[in-house]
Motif scaffolding. Structure first.
Motif, PDB file in Angstrom:
ATOM      1  N   TYR A 128      -3.848  -8.195  -4.568  1.00  0.00           N
ATOM      2  CA  TYR A 128      -3.778  -7.025  -5.446  1.00  0.00           C
ATOM      3  C   TYR A 128      -4.537  -5.824  -4.883  1.00  0.00           C
ATOM      4  O   TYR A 128      -4.472  -4.722  -5.434  1.00  0.00           O
ATOM      5  CB  TYR A 128      -4.310  -7.364  -6.842  1.00  0.00           C
ATOM      6  N   LEU A 129      -5.262  -6.011  -3.780  1.00  0.00           N
ATOM      7  CA  LEU A 129      -6.015  -4.922  -3.164  1.00  0.00           C
ATOM      8  C   LEU A 129      -5.237  -4.205  -2.064  1.00  0.00           C
ATOM      9  O   LEU A 129      -5.567  -3.079  -1.715  1.00  0.00           O
ATOM     10  CB  LEU A 129      -7.320  -5.459  -2.566  1.00  0.00           C
ATOM     11  N   VAL A 130      -4.243  -4.870  -1.488  1.00  0.00           N
ATOM     12  CA  VAL A 130      -3.595  -4.327  -0.297  1.00  0.00           C
ATOM     13  C   VAL A 130      -2.485  -3.357  -0.677  1.00  0.00           C
ATOM     14  O   VAL A 130      -1.864  -3.465  -1.739  1.00  0.00           O
ATOM     15  CB  VAL A 130      -3.038  -5.454   0.598  1.00  0.00           C
ATOM     16  N   ALA A 131      -2.218  -2.401   0.219  1.00  0.00           N
ATOM     17  CA  ALA A 131      -1.213  -1.372  -0.042  1.00  0.00           C
ATOM     18  C   ALA A 131       0.208  -1.914   0.060  1.00  0.00           C
ATOM     19  O   ALA A 131       1.118  -1.406  -0.595  1.00  0.00           O
ATOM     20  CB  ALA A 131      -1.403  -0.210   0.926  1.00  0.00           C
ATOM     21  N   GLU A 132       0.419  -2.935   0.894  1.00  0.00           N
ATOM     22  CA  GLU A 132       1.757  -3.486   1.113  1.00  0.00           C
ATOM     23  C   GLU A 132       1.754  -4.994   0.866  1.00  0.00           C
ATOM     24  O   GLU A 132       1.856  -5.792   1.810  1.00  0.00           O
ATOM     25  CB  GLU A 132       2.216  -3.193   2.534  1.00  0.00           C
ATOM     26  N   PRO A 133       1.666  -5.431  -0.389  1.00  0.00           N
ATOM     27  CA  PRO A 133       1.564  -6.865  -0.668  1.00  0.00           C
ATOM     28  C   PRO A 133       2.782  -7.659  -0.222  1.00  0.00           C
ATOM     29  O   PRO A 133       2.647  -8.790   0.239  1.00  0.00           O
ATOM     30  CB  PRO A 133       1.387  -6.919  -2.186  1.00  0.00           C
ATOM     31  N   CYS A 134       3.975  -7.090  -0.342  1.00  0.00           N
ATOM     32  CA  CYS A 134       5.172  -7.820   0.083  1.00  0.00           C
ATOM     33  C   CYS A 134       5.190  -8.006   1.600  1.00  0.00           C
ATOM     34  O   CYS A 134       5.667  -9.038   2.097  1.00  0.00           O
ATOM     35  CB  CYS A 134       6.429  -7.089  -0.379  1.00  0.00           C
TER      36      CYS A 134
END
Length: 264
Positions: free
Chosen positions: A179-185
């Motif tokens: 949930y912290l990262v800009a590009e989770p997918c």
């Protein structure tokens, strides 16, 4: 008489696990690598992107890294699980979901200060080892200091572009970080890519609940801090669409724990 001459098994040490991990890193990534004097392999010439959310800045702050294990993570876990599991139970559930009981190659994505990484390392045997990967140098320095293990190797790298070939690891996980990262997918896609046949994947992340008002309230608070709130379907659907089997989701408070496996 040496251990080999006497027939005894050689003592497993950190140098051996580091050598095994370096053997898994793609040649193009390894060419620019260095071994930090603080005890981790560095594959990034520069730090994290300059444009970061409040939450991402916190994860790369030296003071936050120093208190993360005792203060920050318990607060985050409490907020996610509410009436959920203790830290010990959380790690035990993760190890059980990944079936850690032997010589697996394990990748702990966004490992932070290595709380899970060290716990997993203690459950491996033979040539088994775990790689704790993070983009935050303060977190990796804390991991090396607080959770060193002969079977744990820490790596400074970007989860959006994992420096490993396809189907390398028997178990891949990401706990309380997606949930912290800009590009989770993109991170999930890379995690699936490096998962070996028969391997297992586990993700613990946020969950927005079904109530419209609760969901909107969580999303507003998360947006202010730069934290993503996932719905019920995104993570399980992504893993199923990637061809993984036995996708299972457990919802608890405002968190979700999702597991799956790759066909053997």
């Amino acid at each position: 008489m040496t251990a080999q001459q006497s027939g005894a098994a050689p003592e497993y040490d950190g140098m051996w696990s580091t050598a095994l991990v370096r053997g898994l890193i793609r040649e193009d990534a390894l060419r620019s690598s260095s071994y930090s004097d603080t005890g981790y392999i560095d594959l990034l010439e520069s730090g994290p992107p300059t444009r970061r959310t409040l939450a991402q800045r916190a994860m790369t702050n030296n003071r936050v890294a120093a208190v993360y294990e005792r203060l920050w993570r318990p607060i985050v876990v409490a907020a996610l699980s509410l009436h959920g599991l203790s830290m010990v139970d959380e790690r035990a559930r993760a190890a059980a979901a990944l079936h850690l009981d032997g010589e697996q190659r394990v990748l702990d994505v966004a490992c932070g200060p290595g709380n899970f990484t060290g716990f997993f390392a203690d459950r491996l045997a033979g040539d088994g080892f775990v790689v704790g990967l993070d983009i935050s140098l303060p977190m990796l320095e804390r991991a090396v200091h607080d959770n060193p293990r002969p079977r744990a190797v820490y790596l400074h790298a970007d989860a959006v572009e994992l420096p490993f070939d396809d189907r390398t690891f028997d178990a891949v996980c990401c706990f309380a970080a997606l949930y912290l990262v800009a590009e989770p997918c993109a991170v999930l896609r890379e995690m699936v890519r490096v998962l070996a046949p028969g391997g297992r994947i586990a993700v613990m992340t946020s969950y927005g609940r079904e109530s419209f008002l609760v969901r909107k309230g969580l999303e507003l608070g998360a947006t202010l801090c730069g934290v993503r709130v996932f719905d019920r379907t995104t993570v399980p659907a992504f893993l199923a669409a990637a061809g993984l089997l036995d996708v299972d989701q457990q919802l608890r408070g405002i968190s979700q724990f999702v597991t799956a496996r790759r066909h053997g």
